[in-house]
Each structure stands twice: as C-alpha cells, then as structure tokens.
Design a protein around this motif. Sequence first.
Motif, PDB file in Angstrom:
ATOM      1  N   SER A  96      33.333  48.833  39.398  1.00  0.00           N
ATOM      2  CA  SER A  96      33.288  49.812  38.306  1.00  0.00           C
ATOM      3  C   SER A  96      34.599  49.789  37.541  1.00  0.00           C
ATOM      4  O   SER A  96      35.343  50.762  37.515  1.00  0.00           O
ATOM      5  N   ASP A  97      34.887  48.678  36.902  1.00  0.00           N
ATOM      6  CA  ASP A  97      36.178  48.497  36.269  1.00  0.00           C
ATOM      7  C   ASP A  97      36.028  47.524  35.103  1.00  0.00           C
ATOM      8  O   ASP A  97      34.973  46.936  34.886  1.00  0.00           O
ATOM      9  N   SER A  98      37.116  47.358  34.348  1.00  0.00           N
ATOM     10  CA  SER A  98      37.142  46.341  33.302  1.00  0.00           C
ATOM     11  C   SER A  98      37.764  45.078  33.884  1.00  0.00           C
ATOM     12  O   SER A  98      38.657  45.146  34.734  1.00  0.00           O
ATOM     13  N   PHE A  99      37.295  43.930  33.422  1.00  0.00           N
ATOM     14  CA  PHE A  99      37.745  42.663  33.971  1.00  0.00           C
ATOM     15  C   PHE A  99      38.170  41.721  32.844  1.00  0.00           C
ATOM     16  O   PHE A  99      37.606  41.757  31.739  1.00  0.00           O
ATOM     17  N   ASN A 100      39.146  40.871  33.151  1.00  0.00           N
ATOM     18  CA  ASN A 100      39.646  39.910  32.170  1.00  0.00           C
ATOM     19  C   ASN A 100      38.587  38.856  31.844  1.00  0.00           C
ATOM     20  O   ASN A 100      37.695  38.585  32.652  1.00  0.00           O
ATOM     21  N   ASN A 101      38.723  38.242  30.683  1.00  0.00           N
ATOM     22  CA  ASN A 101      37.902  37.089  30.290  1.00  0.00           C
ATOM     23  C   ASN A 101      36.403  37.364  30.435  1.00  0.00           C
ATOM     24  O   ASN A 101      35.662  36.576  31.014  1.00  0.00           O
ATOM     25  N   THR A 102      35.973  38.490  29.909  1.00  0.00           N
ATOM     26  CA  THR A 102      34.589  38.937  30.090  1.00  0.00           C
ATOM     27  C   THR A 102      33.752  38.752  28.831  1.00  0.00           C
ATOM     28  O   THR A 102      34.210  39.026  27.719  1.00  0.00           O
ATOM     29  N   VAL A 103      32.533  38.292  29.037  1.00  0.00           N
ATOM     30  CA  VAL A 103      31.512  38.274  27.993  1.00  0.00           C
ATOM     31  C   VAL A 103      30.450  39.287  28.409  1.00  0.00           C
ATOM     32  O   VAL A 103      29.873  39.174  29.496  1.00  0.00           O
ATOM     33  N   LYS A 104      30.200  40.276  27.562  1.00  0.00           N
ATOM     34  CA  LYS A 104      29.253  41.335  27.909  1.00  0.00           C
ATOM     35  C   LYS A 104      28.239  41.522  26.801  1.00  0.00           C
ATOM     36  O   LYS A 104      28.586  41.543  25.619  1.00  0.00           O
ATOM     37  N   TYR A 105      26.982  41.676  27.198  1.00  0.00           N
ATOM     38  CA  TYR A 105      25.910  41.954  26.241  1.00  0.00           C
ATOM     39  C   TYR A 105      25.217  43.251  26.640  1.00  0.00           C
ATOM     40  O   TYR A 105      24.853  43.443  27.803  1.00  0.00           O
TER      41      TYR A 105
END
Length: 335
Positions: free
Chosen positions: A151-160
């Motif tokens: 439940s966090d933000s992560f580096n190098n992420t692609v989100k749709y």
Amino acid sequence: MKKSLIALAVAGACSAAMAQSSVQLYGVADLWFGQITVKENGVKVYPASQTGLFDGGFSNSRFGFKGSEDLGGGLKANFQLEQGFNLDDGKQAQAGKMFSRQAWVGLSGGFGEVQLGKAYSAFDDVSGLAASVFDSDLAPINNIFASTFFSDSFNNTVKYITPAIGGFSGAVSYSFGEDKTATTKASKLWSLSGKYEEGPLAVGLGYAKNDTAGGDTTATRLAGSYDLGAVKLLASYGQLKDKAPGTTSKTNEWELGVNVPLASNLALSAGYGRTTLKEDGIKVGKANSFGAALAYSLSKRTTVYAGVNATKAEDVPVTDKVKTNIYAVGLKHTF
C-alpha cells in the motif's frame, strides 16, 4: 486601432490558455500530542517509548503540486508531485528525496487514466477501502497488517486506472526494478485491483506480487463496507505469502470495525484486528490490535481528534511479547 486589436487578441489567447490548464498547491498539516509506550516482556523499551509531539496521527503531513492541461477531445495531460515531511521537526519524511510520496506524469480521458513515474500501486486503491479508525496510525490495519507493504508508491511505475462504469472500476500497475546485474534478473512489482462503490455498499479486491532474486512475496486484500445510516460496518481480510529459498511463510490478517456519526461534525470509529504468522505450516507468531478515535470537524478543512491504540505481538512458542499503547490528541488541517 491596429495595436489595440493585436493587444486584445494576445490577451484573449492568454486567457484561453490559462483556462485550459491549471496547477494547484495542496497539502496536509497533522500534528498530535500524546504518549507512546512500548514494553517487551514487561520492560519499557527506549527510545521507542516517548511523550511529546508527533507527526501524522490521522494523515501524514505533506505538500504537493498537481495540475492538468486540456488537450482537446476529452484528453488531458496530468502531473502530481508530492513530498512528505515531519511537522514536529520540519524534516523530510524520506531524506534525499525531493518528492518522496508521488512524482508522475500521465494522460486521462474517456479510456481512463495512465500514470508514469513514482505512483501508488493498484493494490493501494483498495487497501484502505474499509479501514477503521479513519485509516489513521491508530487503526489496527496500519499496525499489524503485513500486506501494507504493497500500500505505497513505487519507483518506475506504469499504472492504468479504468473509468468508473456503473459503480465498477479497476486498476493495474507495474513497477520496474533497477537492480539487474550480470548474474541476476531485475526485480519487479505488479498489482491489480477492482472495486464496486454504489449507494451504501463498497467492496474491493486487490492482488500484488513482488518478484525478487531472493524470492517472491504475494499479497491479497479483500475489503468491504456497508452504510446503514446510523452506523457503517467495516471489514478487511488479507493474506501475505513469502517464498524464500528453503522456507515459506504465510500471514493471515483481518480487521472488523465501525464508523458511527454522532453529529453532523462529530464521528466515532473503532476497530479490532488480528494476524497469525506461519512458517512451513507451523505457527510462529501472532498479533492483535484495538484502536478507537473521535474526530470533530471545526470546518471543512480543520479537524481535532483524540484516540487510542493497544497492540500486542508475540512469538510462538518462545512467548516473547511486545505491547504498544498509544494515546493521542491531535489537530489536522488541509489546504
């Protein structure tokens, strides 16, 4: 006259451009006074046990910038930059990072939304859907759930993120690792989630997997709530599986809670949660947590609150016990 017409045309063009794009500064300032007491096998632990001012009782303090530009045809370009900080001492929440919480750019339209950069996982979209105690630091789910790692933000992420249709929406995210070597593959983290929110009912399911050279960790979270008017019922269930060379561990976790509106600007929330840890099928640890809080809204942006949390964790069969008690009175302001 010609100069006046040119000036008018330029002013009109500038006004149109400003109307098509926007940038917003926002943030949260949350500080609480209280006491944290940690005891291991009956003996107080320092410096974990303290009395004083602490950041983020209800929400971690932060500031950020977000904006969008209308590209026409329903298409928009968006960005969000967000930094966390500790209100008690003014330090960055994560030293060395200018925007430790979020830093992404993307596009949105009728197809949904795409975010590229440091973005929250799809798992996070449902993780707090039915958290008790206002999903605060006093909530059992945030003290004993092992699956909160996802439940966090992560580096190098692609989100749709899909558009909402009839109350249904979903999301998928993939985070690239940058730890590849000549002998090991790069790690990767991906997650997906779906939820339904319509009327008094809200329910969501999330799944995530962290694939590393040292093994795989997977998490599942099922959460739901139902608003009866006089009370809102909350329930969450999670499971974390960790597969490392030579061993497998599994954590089962659950939380039950209620939200009770006492007045138009006063609310009570309480919850109880429990986790059990097994390694290779043998029970090796357990934990339980109870939390409760009152929130009084002074305005739409300012809330005072008071709450408690009692958490106990112990190893099995060693019976090493750690008890943590928190008493808090705080003030939260959003801007």
